[in-house]
Design an enzyme around this catalytic site. Structure first.
Site, PDB file in Angstrom:
ATOM      1  N   CYS A 180       0.819  -1.228   0.000  1.00  0.00           N
ATOM      2  CA  CYS A 180       0.000   0.000   0.000  1.00  0.00           C
ATOM      3  C   CYS A 180       0.849   1.272   0.000  1.00  0.00           C
ATOM      4  CB  CYS A 180      -0.946   0.002   1.193  1.00  0.00           C
ATOM      5  SG  CYS A 180      -2.102  -1.368   1.177  1.00  0.00           S
ATOM      6  N   HIS A 228      -3.274   7.494   1.944  1.00  0.00           N
ATOM      7  CA  HIS A 228      -3.640   6.173   1.410  1.00  0.00           C
ATOM      8  C   HIS A 228      -5.039   5.831   1.914  1.00  0.00           C
ATOM      9  CE1 HIS A 228      -3.870   2.044   0.426  1.00  0.00           C
ATOM     10  NE2 HIS A 228      -3.695   1.610   1.665  1.00  0.00           N
ATOM     11  N   ASN A 257      -9.911  -0.109  -0.753  1.00  0.00           N
ATOM     12  CA  ASN A 257      -8.451   0.020  -0.662  1.00  0.00           C
ATOM     13  C   ASN A 257      -7.843  -0.535  -1.951  1.00  0.00           C
ATOM     14  OD1 ASN A 257      -5.728  -0.182  -0.128  1.00  0.00           O
ATOM     15  ND2 ASN A 257      -5.962  -1.133   1.882  1.00  0.00           N
TER      16      ASN A 257
HETATM   17  N1  ACO Z   1     -18.716  -8.469   8.069  1.00  0.00           N
HETATM   18  C1  ACO Z   1     -19.262  -8.715   9.266  1.00  0.00           C
HETATM   19  N2  ACO Z   1     -18.548  -9.045  10.339  1.00  0.00           N
HETATM   20  C2  ACO Z   1     -17.219  -9.113  10.195  1.00  0.00           C
HETATM   21  C3  ACO Z   1     -16.573  -8.868   8.975  1.00  0.00           C
HETATM   22  C4  ACO Z   1     -17.396  -8.530   7.873  1.00  0.00           C
HETATM   23  N3  ACO Z   1     -16.875  -8.266   6.671  1.00  0.00           N
HETATM   24  N4  ACO Z   1     -15.245  -8.999   9.134  1.00  0.00           N
HETATM   25  C5  ACO Z   1     -15.054  -9.329  10.420  1.00  0.00           C
HETATM   26  N5  ACO Z   1     -16.235  -9.407  11.041  1.00  0.00           N
HETATM   27  C6  ACO Z   1     -16.498  -9.735  12.441  1.00  0.00           C
HETATM   28  C7  ACO Z   1     -15.342 -10.475  13.052  1.00  0.00           C
HETATM   29  O1  ACO Z   1     -15.416 -11.851  12.779  1.00  0.00           O
HETATM   30  C8  ACO Z   1     -15.563 -10.179  14.514  1.00  0.00           C
HETATM   31  O2  ACO Z   1     -16.559 -11.040  15.010  1.00  0.00           O
HETATM   32  P1  ACO Z   1     -16.413 -11.698  16.459  1.00  0.00           P
HETATM   33  O3  ACO Z   1     -16.386 -10.520  17.390  1.00  0.00           O
HETATM   34  O4  ACO Z   1     -17.629 -12.535  16.551  1.00  0.00           O
HETATM   35  O5  ACO Z   1     -15.132 -12.443  16.416  1.00  0.00           O
HETATM   36  C9  ACO Z   1     -16.132  -8.767  14.517  1.00  0.00           C
HETATM   37  O6  ACO Z   1     -16.612  -8.539  13.195  1.00  0.00           O
HETATM   38  C10 ACO Z   1     -15.108  -7.707  14.838  1.00  0.00           C
HETATM   39  O7  ACO Z   1     -13.961  -7.943  14.049  1.00  0.00           O
HETATM   40  P2  ACO Z   1     -12.675  -7.099  14.204  1.00  0.00           P
HETATM   41  O8  ACO Z   1     -11.609  -7.642  13.313  1.00  0.00           O
HETATM   42  O9  ACO Z   1     -12.390  -6.927  15.641  1.00  0.00           O
HETATM   43  O10 ACO Z   1     -13.216  -5.722  13.621  1.00  0.00           O
HETATM   44  P3  ACO Z   1     -12.474  -4.358  13.579  1.00  0.00           P
HETATM   45  O11 ACO Z   1     -13.297  -3.335  14.225  1.00  0.00           O
HETATM   46  O12 ACO Z   1     -11.043  -4.482  13.988  1.00  0.00           O
HETATM   47  O13 ACO Z   1     -12.504  -4.041  12.025  1.00  0.00           O
HETATM   48  C11 ACO Z   1     -11.053  -4.103  10.111  1.00  0.00           C
HETATM   49  C12 ACO Z   1     -11.866  -4.904  11.111  1.00  0.00           C
HETATM   50  C13 ACO Z   1     -12.008  -3.232   9.304  1.00  0.00           C
HETATM   51  C14 ACO Z   1     -10.307  -5.023   9.179  1.00  0.00           C
HETATM   52  C15 ACO Z   1     -10.090  -3.205  10.889  1.00  0.00           C
HETATM   53  O14 ACO Z   1      -9.344  -3.967  11.816  1.00  0.00           O
HETATM   54  C16 ACO Z   1      -9.152  -2.495   9.993  1.00  0.00           C
HETATM   55  O15 ACO Z   1      -9.537  -1.636   9.236  1.00  0.00           O
HETATM   56  N6  ACO Z   1      -7.863  -2.775  10.088  1.00  0.00           N
HETATM   57  C17 ACO Z   1      -6.884  -2.133   9.268  1.00  0.00           C
HETATM   58  C18 ACO Z   1      -6.604  -3.022   8.178  1.00  0.00           C
HETATM   59  C19 ACO Z   1      -6.493  -2.340   6.879  1.00  0.00           C
HETATM   60  O16 ACO Z   1      -7.009  -1.290   6.607  1.00  0.00           O
HETATM   61  N7  ACO Z   1      -5.758  -3.009   6.034  1.00  0.00           N
HETATM   62  C20 ACO Z   1      -5.573  -2.567   4.727  1.00  0.00           C
HETATM   63  C21 ACO Z   1      -4.197  -2.822   4.294  1.00  0.00           C
HETATM   64  S1  ACO Z   1      -3.052  -2.085   5.331  1.00  0.00           S
HETATM   65  C22 ACO Z   1      -3.181  -0.533   5.015  1.00  0.00           C
HETATM   66  O17 ACO Z   1      -3.383  -0.205   3.917  1.00  0.00           O
HETATM   67  C23 ACO Z   1      -3.083   0.367   6.126  1.00  0.00           C
END
Ligand code: ACO
Length: 325
Positions: free
Chosen positions: A115, A252, A282
């Site tokens: 990224c 980004h 993304n």
């Molecule tokens: N739909 C519904 N529920 C979901 C989904 C989905 N697509 N994905 C995960 N869940 C559930 C999980 O299973 C979890 O359930 P549980 O509590 O029963 O276990 C619950 O939602 C919470 O999941 P978390 O992973 O804790 O959710 P979080 O609030 O952390 O959000 C996310 C997840 C959006 C991926 C977040 O962590 C994030 O944005 N991280 C940064 C990652 C990123 O942006 N990466 C891109 C590449 S790196 C970069 O470019 C910076």
């Protein structure tokens, strides 16, 4: 004393025709529009057509950037394509762009920093332009992440999209002050200790397969804002500028919560932040030039504006660039 700087002459982008909405994703995996919007800010993303390659997206963006610059392929002597989804393991996707544009001089190569790829590619091209080795560069971010997603994994497949953006950078002589046009400073960082938090589980030298994207989303999120703001503060320290001086913040586009959190920590006003993650998802290395293209296209970014770029991604890699448009 005058100095040489890399000035942006033009910007362009390309998005595949097909859009995939959150509602459609909810028919494919156990997710909902509400969850995706609330956690990421993403509403839809573009997906490359069958047979549509990263180089096809890159070439379309490059042609748009050249047209926007009022320049032709004959002006270009360096092509850097930032991508983690190249057409082939080799040769570089940049050589396909070069051939399609009919360029036979200079150099063309790919750069892989996930990224952060566009910021790394722009900083690399800037070094070559300032040294005088090359005069005019096409810096392209192009990705078909849809090809490396596990479409059964709801924790990753909802986050990414396909697209490409490009800028034309030209070596120009400037007075040598912080009021100069062009790239004023860039800061690049990597820390491979974090490489297992965001990776693709395949490759030519390990599994012999392409593999799928795997991510510890929470861990990425936990590090993102701190890393982003560190390299921006370094760019401020190098130039004497601060958030008050910034006309446009073009981060980004990974997640609206990361963008908002970074802007808030840096005290950058929300109306100075360019956001496209809602429409593009993304797009990894393509996200910054896609956002630049959108903000130039609708008249927000204008000549003379101070523009701040930042990115963070797999590796981890992260970086910033401060430039005057
Ligand atoms: N739909 C519904 N529920 C979901 C989904 C989905 N697509 N994905 C995960 N869940 C559930 C999980 O299973 C979890 O359930 P549980 O509590 O029963 O276990 C619950 O939602 C919470 O999941 P978390 O992973 O804790 O959710 P979080 O609030 O952390 O959000 C996310 C997840 C959006 C991926 C977040 O962590 C994030 O944005 N991280 C940064 C990652 C990123 O942006 N990466 C891109 C590449 S790196 C970069 O470019 C910076």
């Amino acid at each position: 004393m005058t100095v040489f700087r890399s000035v942006v002459r033009g910007v362009g982008s390309y998005l595949p025709a097909r859009t995939l909405t959150n509602a459609e994703l909810a028919d494919m995996v156990d997710t909902s529009d509400e969850w995706i919007v609330q956690r990421t800010g993403i509403r839809e993303r573009h997906i490359a057509a069958k047979g549509e390659k990263t180089s096809d997206l890159a070439i379309a963006a490059a042609k748009a950037a050249l047209a926007n610059a009022g320049m032709t392929a004959a002006d270009v002597d360096l092509i850097v394509v930032a991508t983690s989804t190249p057409d082939l393991t080799f040769p570089a996707t940049a050589t396909s762009v070069q051939a399609e544009l009919g360029i036979t001089r200079g150099a063309a190569f790919d750069l892989q920093a996930v990224c952060s790829g566009f910021v790394f590619a722009m900083a690399t091209a800037d070094q070559y332009l300032r040294s005088g080795d090359f005069k005019c560069a096409l810096v392209i971010g192009a990705e078909t992440f849809s090809r490396i997603l596990d479409w059964n994994d709801r924790t990753t497949c909802v986050l990414f999209g396909d697209g490409a953006g490009a800028v034309v950078l030209e070596r120009t002589e400037q007075p040598g002050t912080r009021e100069d046009r062009g790239i004023l400073v860039s800061r690049l960082r990597s820390d491979g200790r974090h490489r297992s938090k965001l990776f693709v589980d395949g490759g030519p030298g390990s599994t012999g397969t392409v593999g799928h994207l795997r991510m510890e989303g929470k861990e990425v999120f936990r590090h993102a804002v701190g890393m982003i703001t560190d390299v921006i503060e370094e760019a401020y320290a190098a130039t004497g500028y601060s958030s008050e001086d910034i006309d446009w913040f073009v981060p980004h586009q990974a997640n609206l919560r990361i963008i908002d959190g970074s802007a808030k920590k840096l005290k950058i006003a929300p109306n100075k932040v360019v956001v496209t993650v809602d429409k593009h998802g993304n797009t990894s290395a393509a996200s910054i030039p896609l956002a630049l293209s959108a903000a130039v296209g609708d008249g927000r970014i204008k000549k003379g504006d101070l523009v701040l770029l930042e990115a963070m991604g797999g590796g981890f890699t992260w970086g910033s660039a401060l430039l005057r448009w």
